[in-house]
Design a protein around this motif. Structure first.
Motif, PDB file in Angstrom:
ATOM      1  N   UNK A  53       0.844  -1.203   0.000  1.00  0.00           N
ATOM      2  CA  UNK A  53       0.000   0.000   0.000  1.00  0.00           C
ATOM      3  C   UNK A  53       0.882   1.257   0.000  1.00  0.00           C
ATOM      4  N   UNK A  54       1.921   1.219   0.834  1.00  0.00           N
ATOM      5  CA  UNK A  54       2.870   2.334   0.935  1.00  0.00           C
ATOM      6  C   UNK A  54       3.558   2.577  -0.414  1.00  0.00           C
ATOM      7  N   UNK A  57       1.255   4.323  -2.715  1.00  0.00           N
ATOM      8  CA  UNK A  57       1.126   5.738  -2.328  1.00  0.00           C
ATOM      9  C   UNK A  57       2.333   6.538  -2.797  1.00  0.00           C
ATOM     10  N   UNK A  58       3.521   5.921  -2.741  1.00  0.00           N
ATOM     11  CA  UNK A  58       4.746   6.607  -3.164  1.00  0.00           C
ATOM     12  C   UNK A  58       4.983   6.479  -4.669  1.00  0.00           C
TER      13      UNK A  58
ATOM     14  N   UNK B   1       3.502  13.972   1.845  1.00  0.00           N
ATOM     15  CA  UNK B   1       2.779  12.701   1.970  1.00  0.00           C
ATOM     16  C   UNK B   1       1.766  12.788   3.106  1.00  0.00           C
ATOM     17  N   UNK B   5      -0.613   7.669   5.190  1.00  0.00           N
ATOM     18  CA  UNK B   5       0.369   6.858   4.468  1.00  0.00           C
ATOM     19  C   UNK B   5       1.635   6.681   5.300  1.00  0.00           C
ATOM     20  N   UNK B   8       0.852   4.034   7.810  1.00  0.00           N
ATOM     21  CA  UNK B   8       0.866   2.712   7.173  1.00  0.00           C
ATOM     22  C   UNK B   8       2.315   2.251   6.977  1.00  0.00           C
ATOM     23  N   UNK B   9       3.171   3.160   6.495  1.00  0.00           N
ATOM     24  CA  UNK B   9       4.584   2.829   6.305  1.00  0.00           C
ATOM     25  C   UNK B   9       5.261   2.478   7.619  1.00  0.00           C
ATOM     26  N   UNK B  12       4.080  -0.946   8.750  1.00  0.00           N
ATOM     27  CA  UNK B  12       4.736  -1.926   7.869  1.00  0.00           C
ATOM     28  C   UNK B  12       6.178  -2.141   8.313  1.00  0.00           C
ATOM     29  N   UNK B  58      14.271   8.961  -1.189  1.00  0.00           N
ATOM     30  CA  UNK B  58      12.829   9.222  -1.138  1.00  0.00           C
ATOM     31  C   UNK B  58      12.449  10.045   0.100  1.00  0.00           C
TER      32      UNK B  58
END
Lengths: 87, 87
Positions: A53-54, A57-58, B1, B5, B8-9, B12, B58
């Motif tokens: 998902x991440x 998004x990126x 961002x 998100x 979520x990251x 994760x 990033x």
């Protein structure tokens, strides 16, 4: 993003994804799952789904592709663990 | 961002990083490295280093932090493999 960075990401994705495959092969071949912990596998599987998902998004192709492959690998390990564990 | 998100990251990162730690602990505790392949560990280690560079490019905190921790974990496994393997 610069092409250099995309290439670094792609090489990273190939290396970490590929290094996971021998575990899948070994577990499939030996049907030995004693040293694999189900809660850990499930935790890892959920984590990889969130990374996917991440990645979307990126809009990062290395993250998206490597995590799709790793979801399949991790999913197979969860399946092997459930299928091969002696009741 | 968006904060969603980033969360979520972060989740994760915690899940996939944490699921790797029991392997490190087990290897340290049992000194059993037979089922670990050195080329695979080195491949994984290089891959994680590249992910860290990618994370910096990033400016993604989840990627940076999880890969710093994983570099330590993977580095320890490489060390254990070299130190504990019977000559």
């Amino acid at each position: 993003m610069s092409p250099t960075i995309e290439i670094i990401g792609a090489v990273a994705a190939v290396l970490t994804t590929a290094s996971f495959l021998p575990q899948v092969y070994q577990t499939w071949k030996t049907k030995s799952t004693e040293s694999l912990s189900l809660p850990m596998l499930v935790m890892f599987f959920i984590g990889v789904c969130l990374w996917l998902i991440y990645g979307f998004a990126l809009k990062s192709m290395p993250i998206i592709i490597s995590n799709i492959i790793t979801i399949i690998s991790a999913g197979l390990l969860v399946y092997f663990k459930l299928a091969y564990t002696k009741k």
